[in-house]
Design an enzyme around this catalytic site. Structure first.
Site, PDB file in Angstrom:
ATOM      1  N   HIS A 101      15.568  33.939  44.297  1.00  0.00           N
ATOM      2  CA  HIS A 101      15.049  35.237  44.756  1.00  0.00           C
ATOM      3  C   HIS A 101      16.063  36.349  44.474  1.00  0.00           C
ATOM      4  O   HIS A 101      15.686  37.419  43.974  1.00  0.00           O
ATOM      5  CB  HIS A 101      14.747  35.173  46.247  1.00  0.00           C
ATOM      6  CG  HIS A 101      14.376  36.494  46.843  1.00  0.00           C
ATOM      7  ND1 HIS A 101      13.090  36.973  46.853  1.00  0.00           N
ATOM      8  CD2 HIS A 101      15.132  37.463  47.432  1.00  0.00           C
ATOM      9  CE1 HIS A 101      13.062  38.171  47.431  1.00  0.00           C
ATOM     10  NE2 HIS A 101      14.297  38.486  47.785  1.00  0.00           N
ATOM     11  N   GLU A 102      17.313  36.111  44.811  1.00  0.00           N
ATOM     12  CA  GLU A 102      18.332  37.140  44.577  1.00  0.00           C
ATOM     13  C   GLU A 102      18.521  37.393  43.085  1.00  0.00           C
ATOM     14  O   GLU A 102      18.746  38.532  42.671  1.00  0.00           O
ATOM     15  CB  GLU A 102      19.661  36.730  45.227  1.00  0.00           C
ATOM     16  CG  GLU A 102      19.601  36.592  46.744  1.00  0.00           C
ATOM     17  CD  GLU A 102      19.027  37.813  47.437  1.00  0.00           C
ATOM     18  OE1 GLU A 102      19.189  38.942  46.924  1.00  0.00           O
ATOM     19  OE2 GLU A 102      18.411  37.650  48.512  1.00  0.00           O
ATOM     20  N   HIS A 105      16.110  39.873  41.739  1.00  0.00           N
ATOM     21  CA  HIS A 105      16.519  41.286  41.818  1.00  0.00           C
ATOM     22  C   HIS A 105      17.364  41.676  40.612  1.00  0.00           C
ATOM     23  O   HIS A 105      17.265  42.797  40.110  1.00  0.00           O
ATOM     24  CB  HIS A 105      17.302  41.530  43.106  1.00  0.00           C
ATOM     25  CG  HIS A 105      16.474  41.480  44.345  1.00  0.00           C
ATOM     26  ND1 HIS A 105      15.295  42.194  44.480  1.00  0.00           N
ATOM     27  CD2 HIS A 105      16.635  40.798  45.512  1.00  0.00           C
ATOM     28  CE1 HIS A 105      14.772  41.964  45.682  1.00  0.00           C
ATOM     29  NE2 HIS A 105      15.569  41.117  46.322  1.00  0.00           N
ATOM     30  N   HIS A 109      16.535  44.600  37.944  1.00  0.00           N
ATOM     31  CA  HIS A 109      17.498  45.627  37.557  1.00  0.00           C
ATOM     32  C   HIS A 109      17.605  45.719  36.040  1.00  0.00           C
ATOM     33  O   HIS A 109      17.593  46.811  35.462  1.00  0.00           O
ATOM     34  CB  HIS A 109      18.862  45.301  38.174  1.00  0.00           C
ATOM     35  CG  HIS A 109      19.873  46.391  38.017  1.00  0.00           C
ATOM     36  ND1 HIS A 109      21.216  46.212  38.266  1.00  0.00           N
ATOM     37  CD2 HIS A 109      19.747  47.693  37.625  1.00  0.00           C
ATOM     38  CE1 HIS A 109      21.862  47.335  38.035  1.00  0.00           C
ATOM     39  NE2 HIS A 109      21.001  48.254  37.648  1.00  0.00           N
TER      40      HIS A 109
END
Length: 232
Positions: A101-102, A105, A109
């Site tokens: 999940h991280e 991100h 980006h």
């Protein structure tokens, strides 16, 4: 009008606080449960993160370990995926889900995902307003009859926080979707474990929904006070 508004606010506040406690409790229980389910590959959260980043051409993004529980986050300023110790070293379905999940991100980006760009642009404003908004709102309520513009200014400042909460929703949901798709396609999860990873991330998403609703309820409370004071 003020009494009615206060009563309505407290009913909503208590309801959302109770809902928040339930969601947080369930989230903790889910992660404890799925932290006991071993990942078939035996990979750690750190391994999962590095592989997902590499598969998306983001090997330059560092993966670090940070203290605390559920302190996992992606930092766009220095392009680092920061995983809590239990996720960084963990070899469970929960650890893999959070790590992916991280990394989702980080992919957002790199791909200039619009909602993430919007949320990032709001960070300086929200950071500034968070230091003064409560004092402005308090002063505005005390001076509502003589200087209503102060409360209006506080409402505008708080509105940025509410907007930030709602912009966060698609960012978090999209990151989870990217994570789940990659976990499945890369063979990190299988038929037995994939639904557990999905359940863990879904529970985490609910916390953002509750936070957004709570922020909206608070914003409406101050708006009703402002309108009531103007009518009086």
């Amino acid at each position: 009008m003020i009494l009615t508004t206060n009563t309505l606010y407290w009913v909503i506040f208590i309801g959302i606080a109770l809902l928040s406690w339930i969601v947080s409790h369930r989230l903790k229980a889910k992660f404890e449960k799925y932290s006991r389910v071993a990942l078939p590959s035996g990979m750690s959260g750190c391994d999962v993160a590095r592989k997902m980043l590499a598969d998306h051409g983001l090997s330059h993004v560092a993966v670090t370990s940070v203290r605390g529980m559920l302190t996992d986050h992606y930092n766009p300023a220095n392009r680092t995926v920061n995983l809590s110790e239990s996720v960084y070293h963990g070899r469970s379905v929960a650890a893999a889900a959070v790590a992916a999940h991280e990394c989702g991100h980080a992919v957002q980006h790199a791909r200039a995902y619009a909602p993430l760009k919007m949320r990032s642009s709001l960070v300086p404003v929200v950071s500034f307003s968070s230091h003064i908004v409560q004092w402005v709102l308090l002063g505005g309520m005390l001076m509502l009859r003589t200087f209503p513009q102060l409360l209006l200014a506080g409402i505008i400042l708080f509105a940025f926080t509410t907007l930030f909460s709602f912009v966060t929703l698609p960012v978090e949901i999209n990151a989870s979707r990217r994570a789940l798709a990659w976990l499945s396609n890369a063979g990190i999860t299988n038929v037995y474990t994939h639904d557990k990873a999905e359940d863990a991330l879904r529970s985490a998403a609910y916390t953002y929904v509750v936070a957004a609703l709570g922020s909206l309820a608070t914003l409406l409370y101050y708006v009703m006070i402002f309108l009531g004071g103007r009518r009086n």
